[in-house]
Design a protein around this motif. Structure first.
Motif, PDB file in Angstrom:
ATOM      1  N   MET A  10      -1.865  18.199  13.850  1.00 47.07           N
ATOM      2  CA  MET A  10      -2.295  18.811  12.605  1.00 47.07           C
ATOM      3  C   MET A  10      -1.243  18.555  11.531  1.00 47.07           C
ATOM      4  O   MET A  10      -0.051  18.697  11.783  1.00 47.07           O
ATOM      5  N   VAL A  11      -1.697  18.140  10.368  1.00 45.09           N
ATOM      6  CA  VAL A  11      -0.804  18.008   9.223  1.00 45.09           C
ATOM      7  C   VAL A  11      -1.403  18.806   8.071  1.00 45.09           C
ATOM      8  O   VAL A  11      -2.614  18.994   7.995  1.00 45.09           O
ATOM      9  N   ARG A  12      -0.565  19.258   7.174  1.00 41.90           N
ATOM     10  CA  ARG A  12      -1.032  20.026   6.019  1.00 41.90           C
ATOM     11  C   ARG A  12      -0.835  19.169   4.777  1.00 41.90           C
ATOM     12  O   ARG A  12       0.288  18.850   4.419  1.00 41.90           O
ATOM     13  N   ILE A  13      -1.953  18.801   4.150  1.00 33.36           N
ATOM     14  CA  ILE A  13      -1.943  17.982   2.942  1.00 33.36           C
ATOM     15  C   ILE A  13      -3.002  18.555   2.013  1.00 33.36           C
ATOM     16  O   ILE A  13      -4.116  18.867   2.446  1.00 33.36           O
ATOM     17  N   ASP A  14      -2.669  18.674   0.742  1.00 35.25           N
ATOM     18  CA  ASP A  14      -3.628  19.264  -0.193  1.00 35.25           C
ATOM     19  C   ASP A  14      -4.897  18.412  -0.273  1.00 35.25           C
ATOM     20  O   ASP A  14      -4.885  17.209   0.017  1.00 35.25           O
ATOM     21  N   ASP A  15      -5.998  19.055  -0.641  1.00 33.75           N
ATOM     22  CA  ASP A  15      -7.310  18.410  -0.643  1.00 33.75           C
ATOM     23  C   ASP A  15      -7.376  17.183  -1.548  1.00 33.75           C
ATOM     24  O   ASP A  15      -7.967  16.171  -1.179  1.00 33.75           O
ATOM     25  N   GLU A  16      -6.784  17.270  -2.742  1.00 41.07           N
ATOM     26  CA  GLU A  16      -6.848  16.150  -3.690  1.00 41.07           C
ATOM     27  C   GLU A  16      -6.140  14.917  -3.128  1.00 41.07           C
ATOM     28  O   GLU A  16      -6.685  13.811  -3.169  1.00 41.07           O
ATOM     29  N   THR A  17      -4.963  15.105  -2.569  1.00 40.60           N
ATOM     30  CA  THR A  17      -4.221  13.984  -1.988  1.00 40.60           C
ATOM     31  C   THR A  17      -4.946  13.426  -0.774  1.00 40.60           C
ATOM     32  O   THR A  17      -5.029  12.209  -0.591  1.00 40.60           O
ATOM     33  N   TRP A  18      -5.506  14.303   0.058  1.00 40.03           N
ATOM     34  CA  TRP A  18      -6.224  13.878   1.263  1.00 40.03           C
ATOM     35  C   TRP A  18      -7.435  13.023   0.895  1.00 40.03           C
ATOM     36  O   TRP A  18      -7.696  11.996   1.518  1.00 40.03           O
ATOM     37  N   ALA A  19      -8.164  13.461  -0.128  1.00 35.75           N
ATOM     38  CA  ALA A  19      -9.344  12.703  -0.571  1.00 35.75           C
ATOM     39  C   ALA A  19      -8.933  11.331  -1.108  1.00 35.75           C
ATOM     40  O   ALA A  19      -9.555  10.308  -0.770  1.00 35.75           O
ATOM     41  N   ALA A  20      -7.883  11.300  -1.930  1.00 42.89           N
ATOM     42  CA  ALA A  20      -7.417  10.021  -2.475  1.00 42.89           C
ATOM     43  C   ALA A  20      -6.912   9.109  -1.362  1.00 42.89           C
ATOM     44  O   ALA A  20      -7.160   7.897  -1.377  1.00 42.89           O
ATOM     45  N   TYR A  21      -6.231   9.685  -0.384  1.00 43.18           N
ATOM     46  CA  TYR A  21      -5.744   8.907   0.751  1.00 43.18           C
ATOM     47  C   TYR A  21      -6.916   8.313   1.532  1.00 43.18           C
ATOM     48  O   TYR A  21      -6.866   7.169   1.981  1.00 43.18           O
ATOM     49  N   GLY A  22      -7.987   9.070   1.677  1.00 42.73           N
ATOM     50  CA  GLY A  22      -9.187   8.564   2.342  1.00 42.73           C
ATOM     51  C   GLY A  22      -9.782   7.383   1.594  1.00 42.73           C
ATOM     52  O   GLY A  22     -10.190   6.393   2.202  1.00 42.73           O
ATOM     53  N   GLU A  23      -9.817   7.474   0.270  1.00 40.03           N
ATOM     54  CA  GLU A  23     -10.321   6.355  -0.540  1.00 40.03           C
ATOM     55  C   GLU A  23      -9.427   5.134  -0.386  1.00 40.03           C
ATOM     56  O   GLU A  23      -9.909   4.010  -0.231  1.00 40.03           O
ATOM     57  N   LEU A  24      -8.120   5.346  -0.450  1.00 38.38           N
ATOM     58  CA  LEU A  24      -7.162   4.248  -0.300  1.00 38.38           C
ATOM     59  C   LEU A  24      -7.359   3.547   1.036  1.00 38.38           C
ATOM     60  O   LEU A  24      -7.448   2.316   1.096  1.00 38.38           O
ATOM     61  N   CYS A  25      -7.427   4.324   2.113  1.00 34.58           N
ATOM     62  CA  CYS A  25      -7.597   3.744   3.445  1.00 34.58           C
ATOM     63  C   CYS A  25      -8.930   3.007   3.562  1.00 34.58           C
ATOM     64  O   CYS A  25      -8.987   1.912   4.150  1.00 34.58           O
ATOM     65  N   ALA A  26      -9.987   3.573   3.001  1.00 39.10           N
ATOM     66  CA  ALA A  26     -11.296   2.914   3.051  1.00 39.10           C
ATOM     67  C   ALA A  26     -11.240   1.561   2.342  1.00 39.10           C
ATOM     68  O   ALA A  26     -11.787   0.569   2.838  1.00 39.10           O
ATOM     69  N   GLU A  27     -10.574   1.509   1.200  1.00 35.98           N
ATOM     70  CA  GLU A  27     -10.431   0.237   0.477  1.00 35.98           C
ATOM     71  C   GLU A  27      -9.652  -0.786   1.289  1.00 35.98           C
ATOM     72  O   GLU A  27      -9.888  -1.992   1.172  1.00 35.98           O
TER      73      GLU A  27
END
Length: 58
Positions: A10-27
């Protein structure tokens, strides 16, 4: 749920950063989990190499 016999973490990361990280990884064509796993493995590999170098110098 775990995969390949490895425990989940488990890691704790704010929602905005997590969402952006998901987009980055998807790209980049990867998943957040795979990207983090590769990052951690690279850091540990470098740390172990430095430890061996320090031990050899002693």
């Amino acid at each position: 749920m775990t995969t390949k016999g490895t425990p989940g973490r488990m890691v704790r990361i704010d929602d905005e950063t997590w969402a952006a990280y998901g987009e980055l990884c998807a790209e980049e064509g990867t998943s957040r989990a795979d990207d983090m796993r590769r990052h951690v493995h690279a850091r540990v590999k470098a740390w172990r190499a430095a430890q061996r170098k320090t031990a050899a110098a002693s």
